[in-house]
Motif scaffolding. Structure first.
Motif, PDB file in Angstrom:
ATOM      1  N   SER A 140      38.097  32.888  56.946  1.00 21.44           N
ATOM      2  CA  SER A 140      36.748  33.546  55.989  1.00 21.44           C
ATOM      3  C   SER A 140      37.471  33.551  54.386  1.00 21.44           C
ATOM      4  CB  SER A 140      36.799  35.118  56.296  1.00 21.44           C
ATOM      5  OG  SER A 140      36.350  35.222  57.640  1.00 21.44           O
ATOM      6  N   TYR A 141      38.442  33.299  54.296  1.00 21.64           N
ATOM      7  CA  TYR A 141      39.075  33.225  52.599  1.00 21.64           C
ATOM      8  C   TYR A 141      39.726  31.932  52.353  1.00 21.64           C
ATOM      9  CZ  TYR A 141      39.368  38.297  53.290  1.00 21.64           C
ATOM     10  OH  TYR A 141      38.834  39.545  53.485  1.00 21.64           O
ATOM     11  N   SER A 142      39.124  30.731  53.124  1.00 18.12           N
ATOM     12  CA  SER A 142      39.342  29.397  52.476  1.00 18.12           C
ATOM     13  C   SER A 142      38.739  29.316  51.202  1.00 18.12           C
ATOM     14  CB  SER A 142      38.795  28.580  53.707  1.00 18.12           C
ATOM     15  OG  SER A 142      37.363  28.690  54.057  1.00 18.12           O
ATOM     16  N   ALA A 143      37.596  29.857  51.088  1.00 19.87           N
ATOM     17  CA  ALA A 143      36.880  29.349  49.698  1.00 19.87           C
ATOM     18  C   ALA A 143      37.472  30.545  48.683  1.00 19.87           C
ATOM     19  CB  ALA A 143      35.284  29.753  49.806  1.00 19.87           C
ATOM     20  N   MET A 144      37.634  29.916  47.324  1.00 15.85           N
ATOM     21  CA  MET A 144      38.570  30.777  46.566  1.00 15.85           C
ATOM     22  C   MET A 144      37.461  31.884  45.820  1.00 15.85           C
ATOM     23  SD  MET A 144      41.608  30.206  46.233  1.00 15.85           S
ATOM     24  CE  MET A 144      41.595  29.697  47.977  1.00 15.85           C
ATOM     25  N   ASP A 145      36.433  31.835  46.026  1.00 13.59           N
ATOM     26  CA  ASP A 145      35.444  32.475  45.482  1.00 13.59           C
ATOM     27  C   ASP A 145      35.499  34.192  46.544  1.00 13.59           C
ATOM     28  OD1 ASP A 145      33.910  31.466  47.664  1.00 13.59           O
ATOM     29  OD2 ASP A 145      32.108  31.599  46.760  1.00 13.59           O
ATOM     30  N   SER A 146      35.730  33.727  47.633  1.00 12.27           N
ATOM     31  CA  SER A 146      35.861  34.889  48.540  1.00 12.27           C
ATOM     32  C   SER A 146      37.219  35.488  48.520  1.00 12.27           C
ATOM     33  CB  SER A 146      35.713  34.614  49.907  1.00 12.27           C
ATOM     34  OG  SER A 146      36.708  33.604  50.406  1.00 12.27           O
ATOM     35  N   VAL A 147      38.280  34.679  47.872  1.00  9.77           N
ATOM     36  CA  VAL A 147      39.481  35.470  47.849  1.00  9.77           C
ATOM     37  C   VAL A 147      39.223  36.454  46.370  1.00  9.77           C
ATOM     38  CG1 VAL A 147      41.765  34.988  47.095  1.00  9.77           C
ATOM     39  CG2 VAL A 147      40.529  33.596  48.839  1.00  9.77           C
ATOM     40  N   GLY A 148      38.644  35.667  45.495  1.00 13.08           N
ATOM     41  CA  GLY A 148      38.349  36.189  44.220  1.00 13.08           C
ATOM     42  C   GLY A 148      37.703  37.717  44.245  1.00 13.08           C
ATOM     43  N   ARG A 149      36.645  37.717  45.319  1.00 13.84           N
ATOM     44  CA  ARG A 149      35.784  39.185  45.571  1.00 13.84           C
ATOM     45  C   ARG A 149      36.972  39.863  46.009  1.00 13.84           C
ATOM     46  NH1 ARG A 149      31.894  35.315  46.797  1.00 13.84           N
ATOM     47  NH2 ARG A 149      32.302  35.506  48.982  1.00 13.84           N
ATOM     48  N   LEU A 150      37.806  39.619  46.951  1.00 14.47           N
ATOM     49  CA  LEU A 150      38.772  40.524  47.458  1.00 14.47           C
ATOM     50  C   LEU A 150      39.827  41.054  46.366  1.00 14.47           C
ATOM     51  CD1 LEU A 150      39.936  41.846  50.145  1.00 14.47           C
ATOM     52  CD2 LEU A 150      41.467  39.854  50.148  1.00 14.47           C
ATOM     53  N   TYR A 151      40.263  40.151  45.844  1.00 12.50           N
ATOM     54  CA  TYR A 151      41.191  40.485  44.768  1.00 12.50           C
ATOM     55  C   TYR A 151      40.521  41.318  43.729  1.00 12.50           C
ATOM     56  CZ  TYR A 151      45.126  38.350  46.980  1.00 12.50           C
ATOM     57  OH  TYR A 151      46.200  38.052  47.888  1.00 12.50           O
ATOM     58  N   GLY A 152      39.169  41.247  43.521  1.00 13.67           N
ATOM     59  CA  GLY A 152      38.508  41.829  42.433  1.00 13.67           C
ATOM     60  C   GLY A 152      38.436  43.048  42.849  1.00 13.67           C
ATOM     61  N   THR A 153      38.107  43.392  43.987  1.00 13.19           N
ATOM     62  CA  THR A 153      38.298  45.048  44.395  1.00 13.19           C
ATOM     63  C   THR A 153      39.238  45.505  44.181  1.00 13.19           C
ATOM     64  OG1 THR A 153      36.552  44.353  46.464  1.00 13.19           O
ATOM     65  CG2 THR A 153      37.923  46.338  46.592  1.00 13.19           C
ATOM     66  N   MET A 154      40.675  45.004  44.682  1.00  7.39           N
ATOM     67  CA  MET A 154      41.962  45.276  44.361  1.00  7.39           C
ATOM     68  C   MET A 154      42.105  45.771  43.043  1.00  7.39           C
ATOM     69  SD  MET A 154      45.603  43.541  44.424  1.00  7.39           S
ATOM     70  CE  MET A 154      45.809  43.631  46.092  1.00  7.39           C
ATOM     71  N   ALA A 155      41.651  44.704  41.847  1.00  8.66           N
ATOM     72  CA  ALA A 155      41.766  44.949  40.551  1.00  8.66           C
ATOM     73  C   ALA A 155      41.084  46.115  40.219  1.00  8.66           C
ATOM     74  CB  ALA A 155      41.437  43.595  39.700  1.00  8.66           C
ATOM     75  N   VAL A 196      49.637  27.940  47.264  1.00  3.89           N
ATOM     76  CA  VAL A 196      50.266  29.054  46.815  1.00  3.89           C
ATOM     77  C   VAL A 196      49.395  29.381  45.359  1.00  3.89           C
ATOM     78  CG1 VAL A 196      51.928  30.242  46.055  1.00  3.89           C
ATOM     79  CG2 VAL A 196      52.069  29.215  48.251  1.00  3.89           C
ATOM     80  N   THR A 197      49.345  28.150  44.570  1.00  5.20           N
ATOM     81  CA  THR A 197      48.891  28.382  43.193  1.00  5.20           C
ATOM     82  C   THR A 197      47.590  28.551  43.334  1.00  5.20           C
ATOM     83  OG1 THR A 197      50.490  26.612  42.396  1.00  5.20           O
ATOM     84  CG2 THR A 197      48.740  26.981  41.077  1.00  5.20           C
ATOM     85  N   ASP A 198      46.935  28.004  44.337  1.00  9.95           N
ATOM     86  CA  ASP A 198      45.501  28.315  44.104  1.00  9.95           C
ATOM     87  C   ASP A 198      45.139  29.717  44.502  1.00  9.95           C
ATOM     88  OD1 ASP A 198      44.683  25.735  43.967  1.00  9.95           O
ATOM     89  OD2 ASP A 198      44.374  25.163  45.864  1.00  9.95           O
ATOM     90  N   TYR A 199      45.706  30.257  45.341  1.00  9.47           N
ATOM     91  CA  TYR A 199      45.493  31.945  45.568  1.00  9.47           C
ATOM     92  C   TYR A 199      45.937  32.581  44.455  1.00  9.47           C
ATOM     93  CZ  TYR A 199      44.179  30.907  50.488  1.00  9.47           C
ATOM     94  OH  TYR A 199      43.522  30.649  51.626  1.00  9.47           O
ATOM     95  N   ALA A 200      47.218  32.329  43.819  1.00  9.60           N
ATOM     96  CA  ALA A 200      47.543  33.077  42.824  1.00  9.60           C
ATOM     97  C   ALA A 200      46.757  33.009  41.762  1.00  9.60           C
ATOM     98  CB  ALA A 200      49.049  32.641  42.249  1.00  9.60           C
ATOM     99  N   ARG A 201      46.021  31.773  41.407  1.00  6.66           N
ATOM    100  CA  ARG A 201      45.046  31.688  40.378  1.00  6.66           C
ATOM    101  C   ARG A 201      43.991  32.765  40.399  1.00  6.66           C
ATOM    102  NH1 ARG A 201      43.905  26.662  41.224  1.00  6.66           N
ATOM    103  NH2 ARG A 201      45.608  25.822  39.627  1.00  6.66           N
ATOM    104  N   ALA A 202      43.462  32.868  41.658  1.00  6.49           N
ATOM    105  CA  ALA A 202      42.279  33.761  42.097  1.00  6.49           C
ATOM    106  C   ALA A 202      42.679  35.157  41.838  1.00  6.49           C
ATOM    107  CB  ALA A 202      41.918  33.410  43.742  1.00  6.49           C
ATOM    108  N   PHE A 203      43.943  35.829  42.323  1.00  7.36           N
ATOM    109  CA  PHE A 203      44.646  36.801  42.179  1.00  7.36           C
ATOM    110  C   PHE A 203      44.537  37.128  40.420  1.00  7.36           C
ATOM    111  CE2 PHE A 203      47.949  39.969  41.478  1.00  7.36           C
ATOM    112  CZ  PHE A 203      48.029  40.462  42.591  1.00  7.36           C
ATOM    113  N   ILE A 204      45.061  36.261  39.860  1.00 10.76           N
ATOM    114  CA  ILE A 204      45.293  36.498  38.392  1.00 10.76           C
ATOM    115  C   ILE A 204      44.077  36.862  37.771  1.00 10.76           C
ATOM    116  CG2 ILE A 204      46.079  35.564  36.201  1.00 10.76           C
ATOM    117  CD1 ILE A 204      48.209  34.261  37.862  1.00 10.76           C
ATOM    118  N   ALA A 205      43.096  35.838  38.024  1.00 10.75           N
ATOM    119  CA  ALA A 205      41.797  35.854  37.529  1.00 10.75           C
ATOM    120  C   ALA A 205      40.899  37.087  37.643  1.00 10.75           C
ATOM    121  CB  ALA A 205      40.887  34.602  37.981  1.00 10.75           C
TER     122      ALA A 205
END
Length: 387
Positions: A140-155, A196-205
């Motif tokens: 479900s989190y293979s797309a970085m936009d979905s990861v971004g939404r998840l970490y957006g909730t956290m942030a 790792v870099t891809d996921y970290a990038r989404a976290f930071i953004a």
């Protein structure tokens, strides 16, 4: 156990530390007085981050650290589970801490990774965020936009709670799945540096959209270790691999690194001496700053200097070595000592070291400049600049 720093320990030579020779372009240190002293004190204060006991503005530990922030004795605080309660209470606490000073803004920090490292927890009304390993393994989190939404909730929840600094993302590669502090706790996005870099990038953004500073960790890489640096000496000299630096290189090149946290990890390539961890070694920070490789220009911070991996070094020595190594922001969790006066005691150690020639004033000015640049970006909501 209370950690108490003797005020005159440096002058008495208990540490057997010799004055640091002036580097090229630096002048020998002379005791400063008056306005110069006040400016030195302000700069030193910005380099110190501490934890504190208490979760209410009436608690003695909170009263003490609020006063230290107001006076510029420390420049930031870090909150742990014992400081964090239900949403309303936490928001009141962070608002009270921020009210201590507005120029410059204090760092209000927390470890919020997801999974087992999640200080703002479901029991207190916050969203339960999966671990890095779970996110990377979930289609479900293979797309970085979905990861971004998840970490957006956290942030967004962190920002609403009053935080402006998150100790993450973890960019350690999972090279040892049995690693007790990274692999076994699901804190790594995997063993592939690009992934790792891809996921970290989404976290930071996601955090930047919420105006929250991030601190990538644990340089030069904790994912291959066989021991937990929270508990004991952590030697990575036989297990560490060059590719563990790749996330730092790419993220720095893209201007996405606000801070980098240096770990208490031993490897000869990143050490100034036999078994001296990277966190206390100039060789580690120089490799991080190397313009031909990682080229990081932002704030270098220490991992918690109260951890077991560095407990054999007297506190004064930890502080002096870390700062001389090039660390800009030193952090003490204060969880074990619960000393409400730890901030002023650390400040006195650094000030005495400058006046006694153990730390150059130029080193303080360099650290202060990097911290203030990041804080100005934070206030201006402009975290997208090159770091």
């Amino acid at each position: 156990m209370k950690v108490v720093i003797a005020a005159g320990v440096l002058a008495l030579g208990v540490l057997a530390l010799q004055p640091r020779p002036a580097a090229d372009g630096e002048s020998a240190q002379e005791p400063s007085t008056g306005a110069a002293d006040a400016q030195l004190d302000r700069m030193i204060g910005q380099m110190i981050m501490v934890g504190f006991p208490g979760d209410d503005e009436q608690d003695p530990g909170v009263i003490a650290v609020h006063d230290q922030l107001a006076k510029g004795v420390v420049g930031g605080v870090v909150l742990y589970p014992e400081n964090i309660g239900q949403k309303g209470k936490l928001k009141a606490l962070t608002a009270h801490l921020r009210s201590a000073t507005s120029n410059p803004v204090p760092f209000i920090a927390v470890d919020q990774e997801g999974g087992l490292v999640q200080r703002l927890a479901r029991r207190d009304g916050y969203t339960d965020i999966p671990s890095a390993a779970s996110i990377a393994a979930n289609p479900s989190y293979s797309a970085m936009d979905s990861v971004g939404r998840l970490y957006g909730t956290m942030a967004a929840e962190l920002a609403d709670a009053g935080f402006n600094l998150n100790f993450g993302p973890v960019v350690d590669l999972n090279l040892n799945p049995e690693n007790p502090v990274i692999g076994a706790r699901g804190r790594s996005f995997g063993s592939d540096p690009k992934r790792v870099t891809d996921y970290a990038r989404a976290f930071i953004a996601a955090h930047r959209r919420a105006n929250i500073v991030t601190a990538a960790k644990h340089f030069p890489g904790h994912g291959s270790s066989q021991t937990d640096s929270h508990e004991s000496f952590s030697d990575i000299s036989k297990t560490w691999r060059d590719r563990e630096l790749e996330p730092y290189r790419v993220l720095a090149q893209e201007g996405l690194l606000d801070m980098v946290m240096v770990g208490h990890l031993y490897h000869p390539r990143f050490s100034d001496g036999s078994q001296l961890p990277a966190s206390l070694s100039g060789r580690a920070v120089r490799s991080l700053r190397d313009p031909h490789w990682l080229a990081f220009k932002g704030v270098v911070m220490s991992d918690d200097l109260e951890m077991g991996a560095v407990e054999d070094y007297p506190i004064e020595e930890r502080v002096i070595k870390a700062i001389n190594a090039g660390t800009d922001l030193i952090m003490f969790s204060n969880v074990m000592s619960e000393n409400p006066e730890l901030g002023p005691e650390l400040h006195a150690v650094i000030a005495d070291a400058v006046r006694n020639g153990l730390i150059s004033r130029t080193r303080i000015e360099q650290a202060y400049g990097k911290i203030m640049l990041l804080k100005r970006k934070l206030v201006q909501k402009d975290l997208g600049g090159k770091s």
